[in-house]
Motif scaffolding. Sequence first.
Motif, PDB file in Angstrom:
ATOM      1  N   TYR A 449       0.807  -1.227   0.000  1.00 51.89           N
ATOM      2  CA  TYR A 449       0.000   0.000   0.000  1.00 51.89           C
ATOM      3  C   TYR A 449       0.842   1.281   0.000  1.00 51.89           C
ATOM      4  O   TYR A 449       0.300   2.370  -0.145  1.00 51.89           O
ATOM      5  N   ILE A 450       2.146   1.149   0.189  1.00 51.07           N
ATOM      6  CA  ILE A 450       3.026   2.333   0.231  1.00 51.07           C
ATOM      7  C   ILE A 450       3.094   2.961  -1.162  1.00 51.07           C
ATOM      8  O   ILE A 450       3.396   2.289  -2.146  1.00 51.07           O
ATOM      9  N   GLU A 451       2.809   4.266  -1.231  1.00 50.00           N
ATOM     10  CA  GLU A 451       2.887   4.956  -2.521  1.00 50.00           C
ATOM     11  C   GLU A 451       4.343   5.247  -2.894  1.00 50.00           C
ATOM     12  O   GLU A 451       4.751   5.027  -4.025  1.00 50.00           O
ATOM     13  N   ASP A 452       5.109   5.762  -1.920  1.00 51.05           N
ATOM     14  CA  ASP A 452       6.498   6.169  -2.203  1.00 51.05           C
ATOM     15  C   ASP A 452       7.449   5.002  -1.962  1.00 51.05           C
ATOM     16  O   ASP A 452       8.211   4.971  -0.993  1.00 51.05           O
ATOM     17  N   LYS A 453       7.416   4.041  -2.880  1.00 51.90           N
ATOM     18  CA  LYS A 453       8.260   2.853  -2.724  1.00 51.90           C
ATOM     19  C   LYS A 453       9.734   3.196  -2.901  1.00 51.90           C
ATOM     20  O   LYS A 453      10.603   2.465  -2.429  1.00 51.90           O
ATOM     21  N   ASP A 454      10.019   4.297  -3.601  1.00 51.77           N
ATOM     22  CA  ASP A 454      11.419   4.711  -3.760  1.00 51.77           C
ATOM     23  C   ASP A 454      11.999   5.194  -2.424  1.00 51.77           C
ATOM     24  O   ASP A 454      13.172   4.986  -2.133  1.00 51.77           O
ATOM     25  N   VAL A 455      11.151   5.825  -1.595  1.00 51.70           N
ATOM     26  CA  VAL A 455      11.601   6.277  -0.268  1.00 51.70           C
ATOM     27  C   VAL A 455      11.939   5.058   0.597  1.00 51.70           C
ATOM     28  O   VAL A 455      12.977   5.009   1.257  1.00 51.70           O
ATOM     29  N   PHE A 456      11.050   4.069   0.545  1.00 51.19           N
ATOM     30  CA  PHE A 456      11.304   2.826   1.295  1.00 51.19           C
ATOM     31  C   PHE A 456      12.626   2.212   0.842  1.00 51.19           C
ATOM     32  O   PHE A 456      13.439   1.780   1.666  1.00 51.19           O
TER      33      PHE A 456
END
Length: 770
Positions: A449-456
């Motif tokens: 569900y995380i939108e900012d997968k690049d941040v993760f």
Amino acid sequence: MPVAKVHAGQKHDLDQIWGDLNGGIEQVFQRLSMSKMRYMELYTHVYNYCTSVHQTEKARALTAKTKKGAEPGGAQFVGLELYERLKELLKYYQVGLLDNGVKLMDEAVLKFYTQQWEEYQFSSKVLNGVCAYLNRHWVRRECEEGRKGIYEIYQLALVTWRDNLFRHLNKQVTNAVLKFIERERCGETINKRLVSSVKDCYVELGLNEDDPTARGQNLSVYKESFENQFLEDTERFYIRESVEFLRQNPVTEYMKKAECRLKEEKKRVLEYLHETTLQRLLVTCDKVLIVKHLEIFHTEFQNLLNADKNEDLGRMFQLVSRIPDGLGELRNLLENHITNQGLAAIEKLGQEALNEPKIYVSTILEVHRKYNALVLTAFNNDSGFVASLDKACGKFINNNAVTKLASQSSKSPELLAKYISLLLQKSSKNPEEAELEDTLNQVMVVFKYIEDKDVFQKFYSKMLAKRLVQHMSASDDAEASMISKLKQACGFEYTSKLQRMFQDIGVSKDLNENFKKHLGNSGEPLDIDFSIQVLSSGSWPFQQSCVFSLPSELERCVTRFTAFYGGQHSGRKLNWLFHMSKGELVTNCFKNKYTLQASTFQMSVLLAFNEADSWTVAALAEATKIKMDILVQVLQILLKSKLLVGPNAEEFDENQIEPTTTVNLFHGYKNKKLRVNINIPMKTEQRQEMEMTHKHIEEDRKLLIQAAIVRIMKTRKVLKHQNLMTEVLNQLATRFKPKVPVIKKCIDILIEKEYLERQDGQKDTYSYLA
């Protein structure tokens, strides 16, 4: 004339047969027993009559061929006369029956009608057998020649019944059946066989007038005389009952009642109505029992969600799912409810969640687990409700009280990465392998569900790097499993750097072995146990180390390894990450002998106290070349751990360190542990790292957006601004949600770099420049 003689002969022959035939037919319709011999006599009468007349006429017809205008139609005339006599006989029989039944009502008329019908139907089938030859020859030929109103004898019996008895009694019979059904709905026991018999009669009476020989059922009589009225009655009954029941009972009880009624109606059709009625009956019941009360259901749905009444929610789903497109509003209500529940659960955590990733992620998982179970059990895992769950989780995970407190939507991926790091790093509370795998699977639910997968990805790679470099991973298998899950979710490119980190650690192990052999062979071993990790610069998320003067005790190790590595790999340059390095110091200046686990900066400061027991901060900065702000933090940690003390040991505040401040080695140091870890992360280091991470995320995003624009334009060649924006958003949705102003800025950058150009006269259209 010959024709006149034939007519006279025919009449005589028919009269001869009719007396005995008529008596036999009456015997059949009075249900008197009949021997096989008698049955064959009647059959033979019809057969002999038809064949003898047919042969005579055939001979006459052959003679008549020579005469102009002769009509070979005698056989048809005789067949018709026998047919008409049978018709009259059947009609006469029914007129007598009608007199007996016309004044009867309710159950009495049903008993009369069904009994007479069953006897009549049986007798008609016997009569049909007696007249089989007439059916096969005369009736068949008449039908083939297109003559209307001619039927096989059994069908003739049905038509006669329909015209003379059914048409006069059907309203009474149908009303009686409908009253029977209403009584059963009210809980009374009825004679179902009577209703079933009426149904059979109505179905049997459905004839295809245009093609009497057509096979298959014709339900026109059943539908017009019974089914339509039955459905109207059903609608009236349930409108009245549902309104009254809802006035006196809660909606949950009404749903049980509706469920029960629908089962009853289905059973009713199976027991004594025609199977084709089922579809229309259920549509009627659905309309009255469900559609008319949908608004009440919607209100109650929210109450049931609030009260966690899963069984009742499941019942409502089963009922409303019967209505085409009826579930839309329930799905919206569920989505809003889950969103609100998730937001409320996270809001309760308050400030605590900002620094407690375990609490934050566990709260999200608890909400998801609860409503996933609800969707699975109560809503049958319906795809629409699964979508509602997914949308709701996406909303409250990416925008909630914690992200608002942090003033950034990227807080969720950061906290998730930190939680996974806690799970995978060594600790006294590491779970069993199976339990850890299960937890990681649950974590991937949140990741979805995380939108900012690049941040993760950025935070995860930083934390993985630290775990690998500091040998803090609890299990290599668990680390590999997590990377495999991320690769499955986001593709090879997403995890390529993470996998290369693992490879570097493996290569470094071999390198250390070779270096030790090299030292052994050289005859000049190091006095220090020294191990090294060589990391490829493109894969690891580490910053260059700041200026630092390495202690002389470590200088020789670094020089020896640099020479060894240069010999193995010509042209490669080593950049030493001193801020990531650590070591162990053994103390000889305290009452007990301690082993201190320290960072390289801490080692450098402590080793300075081999030369003097007292140093000013400025002198230490000069000796170690550590930047003042970092040195202050290093000293604060050493002062807190009581290895060093300030000028006034008891009153000194370690937060007020100045360049002129004097720090002394504390010879009275004591600790319960003989191995003491003083390598605590520094606040400045953590803050800078966080800022750099976010800065790198923004830079990487711009590059990803530019790459996406170039890919799209290379394929499309020419594209309008709005279409380009849409495609960029779609392409990058799996990694992060690009901001429109940033996309516009990236388009301008690419125009400057001459990848794109605006078309002349169409400022909102771009062309790709090869």
